[in-house]
Scaffold this motif. Structure first.
Motif, PDB file in Angstrom:
ATOM      1  N   GLY A 144      16.407  34.699  68.217  1.00 57.74           N
ATOM      2  CA  GLY A 144      16.203  33.662  69.228  1.00 57.74           C
ATOM      3  C   GLY A 144      17.005  33.854  70.492  1.00 57.74           C
ATOM      4  N   LEU A 145      18.253  34.329  70.365  1.00 59.62           N
ATOM      5  CA  LEU A 145      19.145  34.431  71.526  1.00 59.62           C
ATOM      6  C   LEU A 145      19.299  35.845  72.066  1.00 59.62           C
ATOM      7  CD1 LEU A 145      22.095  32.120  70.414  1.00 59.62           C
ATOM      8  CD2 LEU A 145      20.189  31.564  71.947  1.00 59.62           C
ATOM      9  N   GLY A 146      18.863  36.830  71.303  1.00 58.47           N
ATOM     10  CA  GLY A 146      19.105  38.217  71.681  1.00 58.47           C
ATOM     11  C   GLY A 146      20.434  38.672  71.113  1.00 58.47           C
ATOM     12  N   PRO A 147      20.816  39.906  71.389  1.00 57.14           N
ATOM     13  CA  PRO A 147      22.068  40.436  70.826  1.00 57.14           C
ATOM     14  C   PRO A 147      23.279  39.767  71.482  1.00 57.14           C
ATOM     15  CG  PRO A 147      21.114  42.007  72.347  1.00 57.14           C
ATOM     16  CD  PRO A 147      20.120  40.885  72.211  1.00 57.14           C
ATOM     17  N   PRO A 148      24.410  39.756  70.770  1.00 62.79           N
ATOM     18  CA  PRO A 148      25.626  39.195  71.372  1.00 62.79           C
ATOM     19  C   PRO A 148      26.111  40.062  72.529  1.00 62.79           C
ATOM     20  CG  PRO A 148      26.117  40.185  69.246  1.00 62.79           C
ATOM     21  CD  PRO A 148      24.637  40.246  69.420  1.00 62.79           C
ATOM     22  N   ALA A 149      26.987  39.488  73.338  1.00 63.96           N
ATOM     23  CA  ALA A 149      27.503  40.186  74.518  1.00 63.96           C
ATOM     24  C   ALA A 149      28.301  41.436  74.147  1.00 63.96           C
ATOM     25  CB  ALA A 149      28.372  39.236  75.339  1.00 63.96           C
ATOM     26  N   HIS A 150      28.965  41.413  72.997  1.00 64.29           N
ATOM     27  CA  HIS A 150      29.772  42.555  72.557  1.00 64.29           C
ATOM     28  C   HIS A 150      29.069  43.228  71.390  1.00 64.29           C
ATOM     29  CE1 HIS A 150      32.519  40.696  75.198  1.00 64.29           C
ATOM     30  NE2 HIS A 150      32.939  39.778  74.367  1.00 64.29           N
ATOM     31  N   ALA A 151      28.838  44.533  71.513  1.00 57.13           N
ATOM     32  CA  ALA A 151      28.141  45.272  70.467  1.00 57.13           C
ATOM     33  C   ALA A 151      28.933  45.237  69.163  1.00 57.13           C
ATOM     34  CB  ALA A 151      27.933  46.722  70.905  1.00 57.13           C
ATOM     35  N   GLY A 152      28.223  45.294  68.081  1.00 58.46           N
ATOM     36  CA  GLY A 152      28.869  45.310  66.771  1.00 58.46           C
ATOM     37  C   GLY A 152      28.565  44.051  65.990  1.00 58.46           C
ATOM     38  N   ASN A 153      28.975  44.056  64.753  1.00 54.17           N
ATOM     39  CA  ASN A 153      28.688  42.962  63.834  1.00 54.17           C
ATOM     40  C   ASN A 153      29.978  42.179  63.588  1.00 54.17           C
ATOM     41  OD1 ASN A 153      26.853  41.541  62.291  1.00 54.17           O
ATOM     42  ND2 ASN A 153      27.344  42.678  60.428  1.00 54.17           N
ATOM     43  N   HIS A 154      30.518  41.542  64.634  1.00 50.49           N
ATOM     44  CA  HIS A 154      31.779  40.822  64.554  1.00 50.49           C
ATOM     45  C   HIS A 154      31.582  39.445  63.931  1.00 50.49           C
ATOM     46  CE1 HIS A 154      33.528  43.919  67.074  1.00 50.49           C
ATOM     47  NE2 HIS A 154      32.481  43.791  67.873  1.00 50.49           N
ATOM     48  N   ARG A 155      32.638  38.929  63.319  1.00 56.57           N
ATOM     49  CA  ARG A 155      32.569  37.601  62.713  1.00 56.57           C
ATOM     50  C   ARG A 155      32.285  36.542  63.779  1.00 56.57           C
ATOM     51  NH1 ARG A 155      36.483  33.595  60.337  1.00 56.57           N
ATOM     52  NH2 ARG A 155      35.127  32.497  58.891  1.00 56.57           N
ATOM     53  N   ARG A 156      32.895  36.671  64.950  1.00 56.72           N
ATOM     54  CA  ARG A 156      32.629  35.771  66.074  1.00 56.72           C
ATOM     55  C   ARG A 156      31.797  36.529  67.092  1.00 56.72           C
ATOM     56  NH1 ARG A 156      35.912  31.267  67.318  1.00 56.72           N
ATOM     57  NH2 ARG A 156      35.917  31.918  69.481  1.00 56.72           N
ATOM     58  N   ALA A 157      30.693  35.928  67.474  1.00 56.04           N
ATOM     59  CA  ALA A 157      29.790  36.582  68.413  1.00 56.04           C
ATOM     60  C   ALA A 157      29.549  35.677  69.616  1.00 56.04           C
ATOM     61  CB  ALA A 157      28.461  36.903  67.731  1.00 56.04           C
ATOM     62  N   VAL A 158      29.618  36.264  70.802  1.00 56.83           N
ATOM     63  CA  VAL A 158      29.414  35.543  72.054  1.00 56.83           C
ATOM     64  C   VAL A 158      27.993  35.806  72.535  1.00 56.83           C
ATOM     65  CG1 VAL A 158      30.145  35.310  74.452  1.00 56.83           C
ATOM     66  CG2 VAL A 158      31.850  35.761  72.662  1.00 56.83           C
ATOM     67  N   TYR A 159      27.270  34.730  72.772  1.00 58.12           N
ATOM     68  CA  TYR A 159      25.894  34.838  73.281  1.00 58.12           C
ATOM     69  C   TYR A 159      25.874  34.241  74.678  1.00 58.12           C
ATOM     70  CZ  TYR A 159      24.874  35.918  68.461  1.00 58.12           C
ATOM     71  OH  TYR A 159      24.872  36.507  67.217  1.00 58.12           O
ATOM     72  N   ASP A 160      25.772  35.113  75.683  1.00 56.11           N
ATOM     73  CA  ASP A 160      25.782  34.649  77.064  1.00 56.11           C
ATOM     74  C   ASP A 160      24.370  34.570  77.651  1.00 56.11           C
ATOM     75  OD1 ASP A 160      25.278  37.349  77.333  1.00 56.11           O
ATOM     76  OD2 ASP A 160      27.064  37.775  78.525  1.00 56.11           O
ATOM     77  N   LEU A 190      27.269  30.312  74.224  1.00 55.67           N
ATOM     78  CA  LEU A 190      27.530  29.954  72.826  1.00 55.67           C
ATOM     79  C   LEU A 190      28.418  31.008  72.174  1.00 55.67           C
ATOM     80  CD1 LEU A 190      23.896  28.997  71.708  1.00 55.67           C
ATOM     81  CD2 LEU A 190      25.755  27.438  72.284  1.00 55.67           C
ATOM     82  N   VAL A 191      29.356  30.538  71.352  1.00 54.36           N
ATOM     83  CA  VAL A 191      30.160  31.416  70.513  1.00 54.36           C
ATOM     84  C   VAL A 191      29.879  30.986  69.081  1.00 54.36           C
ATOM     85  CG1 VAL A 191      32.467  32.218  69.902  1.00 54.36           C
ATOM     86  CG2 VAL A 191      31.926  31.656  72.287  1.00 54.36           C
ATOM     87  N   VAL A 192      29.414  31.919  68.280  1.00 53.43           N
ATOM     88  CA  VAL A 192      29.017  31.609  66.909  1.00 53.43           C
ATOM     89  C   VAL A 192      29.942  32.345  65.951  1.00 53.43           C
ATOM     90  CG1 VAL A 192      27.147  31.771  65.217  1.00 53.43           C
ATOM     91  CG2 VAL A 192      26.617  31.276  67.622  1.00 53.43           C
ATOM     92  N   THR A 193      30.452  31.600  64.975  1.00 52.77           N
ATOM     93  CA  THR A 193      31.276  32.199  63.925  1.00 52.77           C
ATOM     94  C   THR A 193      30.429  32.298  62.668  1.00 52.77           C
ATOM     95  OG1 THR A 193      33.280  31.262  64.875  1.00 52.77           O
ATOM     96  CG2 THR A 193      33.393  31.994  62.576  1.00 52.77           C
ATOM     97  N   TYR A 194      30.399  33.504  62.100  1.00 47.23           N
ATOM     98  CA  TYR A 194      29.633  33.770  60.883  1.00 47.23           C
ATOM     99  C   TYR A 194      30.582  33.910  59.699  1.00 47.23           C
ATOM    100  CZ  TYR A 194      25.828  34.913  64.097  1.00 47.23           C
ATOM    101  OH  TYR A 194      24.863  34.861  65.075  1.00 47.23           O
ATOM    102  N   ASP A 195      30.093  33.568  58.523  1.00 43.84           N
ATOM    103  CA  ASP A 195      30.890  33.801  57.316  1.00 43.84           C
ATOM    104  C   ASP A 195      30.668  35.234  56.843  1.00 43.84           C
ATOM    105  OD1 ASP A 195      28.452  33.888  55.884  1.00 43.84           O
ATOM    106  OD2 ASP A 195      28.766  31.942  54.928  1.00 43.84           O
TER     107      ASP A 195
END
Length: 173
Positions: A24-40, A46-51
């Protein structure tokens, strides 16, 4: 952008898998599969924290350039913290202060990291004005912010007492 307390926002909800968020939002601003992801890709960002299973556990929304964060008609971001807390109280929304803001029982928190000052909102404010500006909103169940877990393995009476203590059930008469 409107929040849904304890749930998230329309685009991202607690419990959503990462793949659905990124669809829905596209890839996060920073590449990689980080626990916290920034969607600009949205404003406000939005900043999303994943478990550990890549499931959304927290949704954070910063103040926006062109848009702000709202709940029940109350502008939450880019306002003085005390004014936001007072407006929420008039709508029956209560909670507890935290070290960076206020945690609301409905399932969200407002916060200030002191990157904005009172002068950003009020150019006539003195330089040492202590009023904090709400810079963001975190959305998750109230227990996420407080570690205040209900006694799920207790008796019905213990659970009712826990709920009453937090104002979620009326006081016994």
């Amino acid at each position: 952008m409107d929040i849904i307390p304890g749930v998230g926002v329309e685009a991202v909800k607690i419990g959503d898998p990462r793949r659905d968020v990124e669809r829905g939002l596209g890839p996060p601003a920073h590449a990689g599969n980080h626990r916290r992801a920034v969607y600009d890709s949205v404003d406000p960002m939005l900043v999303v924290t994943y478990d550990e299973d890549d499931i959304v556990e927290l949704v954070e929304i910063g103040y926006g350039i062109d848009d702000q964060v709202y709940f029940d008609g109350v502008q939450l971001t880019y306002r003085f913290m005390d004014e936001v807390v007072a407006d929420l109280a008039t709508k029956g929304q209560f909670g507890s202060p935290s070290d960076i803001g206020f945690d609301l029982r409905a399932g969200f928190a407002i916060f200030s990291m002191a990157s904005l000052s009172a002068r950003d909102l009020d150019p006539d404010a003195p330089e040492d004005d202590p009023r904090r500006v709400v810079e963001g909103v975190s959305v998750a169940p109230y227990s996420y912010f407080t570690d205040d877990q209900p006694p799920l393995d207790g008796t019905d009476e213990e659970l009712d007492a826990w709920l009453r203590k937090r104002g979620m059930l009326p006081a016994e008469s």
